[in-house]
Design a protein around this motif. Structure first.
Motif, mmCIF file in Angstrom:
data_model
loop_
_atom_site.group_PDB
_atom_site.id
_atom_site.type_symbol
_atom_site.label_atom_id
_atom_site.label_comp_id
_atom_site.label_asym_id
_atom_site.label_seq_id
_atom_site.Cartn_x
_atom_site.Cartn_y
_atom_site.Cartn_z
ATOM 1 N N GLY A 1 -1.014 -38.983 8.341
ATOM 2 C CA GLY A 1 -2.427 -38.689 8.092
ATOM 3 C C GLY A 1 -2.961 -37.505 8.873
ATOM 4 O O GLY A 1 -3.923 -36.858 8.444
ATOM 5 N N TYR A 2 -2.349 -37.190 10.008
ATOM 6 C CA TYR A 2 -2.872 -36.121 10.860
ATOM 7 C C TYR A 2 -2.949 -34.764 10.157
ATOM 8 O O TYR A 2 -3.976 -34.084 10.242
ATOM 9 N N PRO A 3 -1.891 -34.302 9.465
ATOM 10 C CA PRO A 3 -1.996 -32.989 8.819
ATOM 11 C C PRO A 3 -3.142 -32.919 7.803
ATOM 12 O O PRO A 3 -3.837 -31.901 7.727
ATOM 13 N N VAL A 4 -3.341 -34.001 7.052
ATOM 14 C CA VAL A 4 -4.429 -34.019 6.067
ATOM 15 C C VAL A 4 -5.776 -33.941 6.763
ATOM 16 O O VAL A 4 -6.649 -33.150 6.384
ATOM 17 N N VAL B 1 -10.315 -40.393 6.170
ATOM 18 C CA VAL B 1 -8.969 -40.053 6.638
ATOM 19 C C VAL B 1 -8.925 -40.097 8.164
ATOM 20 O O VAL B 1 -7.944 -40.572 8.754
ATOM 21 N N GLY B 2 -9.973 -39.627 8.817
ATOM 22 C CA GLY B 2 -10.039 -39.692 10.281
ATOM 23 C C GLY B 2 -10.071 -41.117 10.793
ATOM 24 O O GLY B 2 -9.371 -41.465 11.751
ATOM 25 N N ILE B 3 -10.874 -41.969 10.162
ATOM 26 C CA ILE B 3 -10.956 -43.370 10.581
ATOM 27 C C ILE B 3 -9.614 -44.060 10.434
ATOM 28 O O ILE B 3 -9.143 -44.762 11.343
ATOM 29 N N ILE B 4 -8.964 -43.864 9.293
ATOM 30 C CA ILE B 4 -7.682 -44.525 9.045
ATOM 31 C C ILE B 4 -6.591 -43.987 9.968
ATOM 32 O O ILE B 4 -5.837 -44.753 10.594
ATOM 33 N N THR B 5 -6.499 -42.664 10.071
ATOM 34 C CA THR B 5 -5.446 -42.045 10.883
ATOM 35 C C THR B 5 -5.563 -42.437 12.347
ATOM 36 O O THR B 5 -4.593 -42.907 12.967
ATOM 37 N N HIS B 6 -6.748 -42.260 12.917
ATOM 38 C CA HIS B 6 -6.923 -42.570 14.341
ATOM 39 C C HIS B 6 -6.948 -44.073 14.580
ATOM 40 O O HIS B 6 -6.562 -44.534 15.670
ATOM 41 N N GLY B 7 -7.394 -44.839 13.585
ATOM 42 C CA GLY B 7 -7.323 -46.292 13.720
ATOM 43 C C GLY B 7 -5.884 -46.781 13.794
ATOM 44 O O GLY B 7 -5.544 -47.638 14.623
ATOM 45 N N LEU C 1 -6.523 -32.873 9.834
ATOM 46 C CA LEU C 1 -6.725 -31.602 10.526
ATOM 47 C C LEU C 1 -7.074 -30.490 9.553
ATOM 48 O O LEU C 1 -7.918 -29.631 9.853
ATOM 49 N N PHE C 2 -6.444 -30.493 8.371
ATOM 50 C CA PHE C 2 -6.767 -29.473 7.377
ATOM 51 C C PHE C 2 -8.216 -29.625 6.890
ATOM 52 O O PHE C 2 -8.967 -28.640 6.850
ATOM 53 N N LEU C 3 -8.597 -30.832 6.527
ATOM 54 C CA LEU C 3 -9.966 -31.064 6.041
ATOM 55 C C LEU C 3 -10.989 -30.747 7.126
ATOM 56 O O LEU C 3 -12.023 -30.114 6.859
ATOM 57 N N LEU C 4 -10.696 -31.170 8.344
ATOM 58 C CA LEU C 4 -11.627 -30.954 9.451
ATOM 59 C C LEU C 4 -11.747 -29.477 9.794
ATOM 60 O O LEU C 4 -12.856 -28.952 9.948
ATOM 61 N N GLY C 5 -10.604 -28.796 9.919
ATOM 62 C CA GLY C 5 -10.637 -27.381 10.266
ATOM 63 C C GLY C 5 -11.354 -26.552 9.228
ATOM 64 O O GLY C 5 -12.152 -25.671 9.558
ATOM 65 N N ARG C 6 -11.101 -26.838 7.952
ATOM 66 C CA ARG C 6 -11.761 -26.098 6.872
ATOM 67 C C ARG C 6 -13.270 -26.288 6.918
ATOM 68 O O ARG C 6 -14.034 -25.321 6.798
ATOM 69 N N ARG C 7 -13.690 -27.527 7.146
ATOM 70 C CA ARG C 7 -15.134 -27.791 7.160
ATOM 71 C C ARG C 7 -15.819 -27.171 8.364
ATOM 72 O O ARG C 7 -16.931 -26.641 8.259
ATOM 73 N N LEU C 8 -15.173 -27.216 9.525
ATOM 74 C CA LEU C 8 -15.772 -26.612 10.719
ATOM 75 C C LEU C 8 -15.950 -25.104 10.537
ATOM 76 O O LEU C 8 -16.968 -24.537 10.955
ATOM 77 N N LEU C 9 -14.986 -24.453 9.912
ATOM 78 C CA LEU C 9 -15.123 -23.018 9.662
ATOM 79 C C LEU C 9 -16.231 -22.743 8.654
ATOM 80 O O LEU C 9 -16.946 -21.735 8.754
ATOM 81 N N GLN C 10 -16.397 -23.659 7.681
ATOM 82 C CA GLN C 10 -17.502 -23.501 6.732
ATOM 83 C C GLN C 10 -18.844 -23.662 7.417
ATOM 84 O O GLN C 10 -19.780 -22.901 7.168
#
Length: 258
Positions: free
Chosen positions: A225-228, A193-199, A230-239
């Protein structure tokens, strides 16, 4: 003295572990704040509309309601962009034991890009010019102020050369980091999702001076794509911030998870 050395090393390691964990947590929190900003921006564009197309309309918007005028002129973006420093610093903290060199390169690119963008003029100079325009007593003075406003718009965070290159650097670094995510710590979904969104956003920025209508399509696609991401990234960083740290790795690589 030698007997105390292992305990001193252990305390030093624990302190370092706490520091890296704090960066992961700060990055996760920044991701969720940025997520709120993205959703709020979508609502604002729907309710208030986009940026005023002309300087005269921008002045009128600011004179009628400064808050609404600043919102339409993307001033919240200026407040939100510094969160990228924390966000990608958190990504580096999580990825440094997976691929330290490439994680560092991506982070540096993002930092350089954000700094370039923030150095560009924002809505605040337009607000000052708007106040002077409202108080101007002659047509000649108003014409000069309109010209000054045009100069500000031509070099602001969306149109200036520094902003253009800064945007490219930010998106290049973000794609770079997302590729590194494929190698561990983050899920494949987060990485792709990061590759596609930022690409998509990278393409939008590159072609916007030449094909503005086509670039807007890429911008909309990236925006979805950004909301998806950011949610996945933020959740994983907190984990990752909550993971138990090994003695040799303050912010260790952990098994792949959501």
């Amino acid at each position: 003295m030698p007997a105390n050395r292992p305990r001193m090393l252990s305390e030093s390691t624990a302190s370092s572990a706490f520091d890296w964990s704090l960066l992961c947590r700060a990055g996760g929190i920044a991701a969720f704040i940025f997520l709120v900003y993205c959703l709020a921006t979508m609502v604002q564009l729907t309710v208030l509309g986009g940026p005023p197309p002309t300087v005269a309309e921008a002045f009128r918007a600011l004179q009628q309601n400064k808050v609404v005028g600043l919102l339409r002129l993307d001033f919240p973006t200026v407040l939100a962009l510094p969160l990228y420093y924390l966000l990608f610093l958190g990504c580096f903290a999580a990825l440094k034991d997976t691929e330290c060199t490439h994680a560092a390169i991506g982070t540096v690119l993002v930092f350089l890009g954000v700094t370039l963008v923030l150095a560009m003029p924002t809505a605040l100079p337009l607000m000052a010019l708007s106040d002077k325009y409202a108080a101007a007593s002659s047509d000649a003075m108003k014409t000069q102020l309109l010209a000054a406003g045009e100069a500000v718009l031509a070099t602001d965070i969306w149109h200036g050369t520094g902003a253009y290159m800064g945007g490219i650097l930010v998106q290049t670094g973000a794609v770079w980091i997302s590729v590194v995510m494929l190698r561990g710590v983050f899920s494949k979904a987060t990485a792709y999702v990061g590759i596609i969104t930022h690409g998509l956003d990278w393409v939008h920025i590159v072609i916007v001076p030449f094909l503005p209508k086509v670039s807007s399509v890429f911008m909309i696609m990236a925006g979805l794509g950004y909301p998806v991401w950011l949610f996945l990234l933020g959740r994983r960083l907190l984990q990752v911030a909550k993971e138990d740290h090994s003695a040799n790795s303050p912010c260790p690589a952990v098994k792949i998870g959501g």
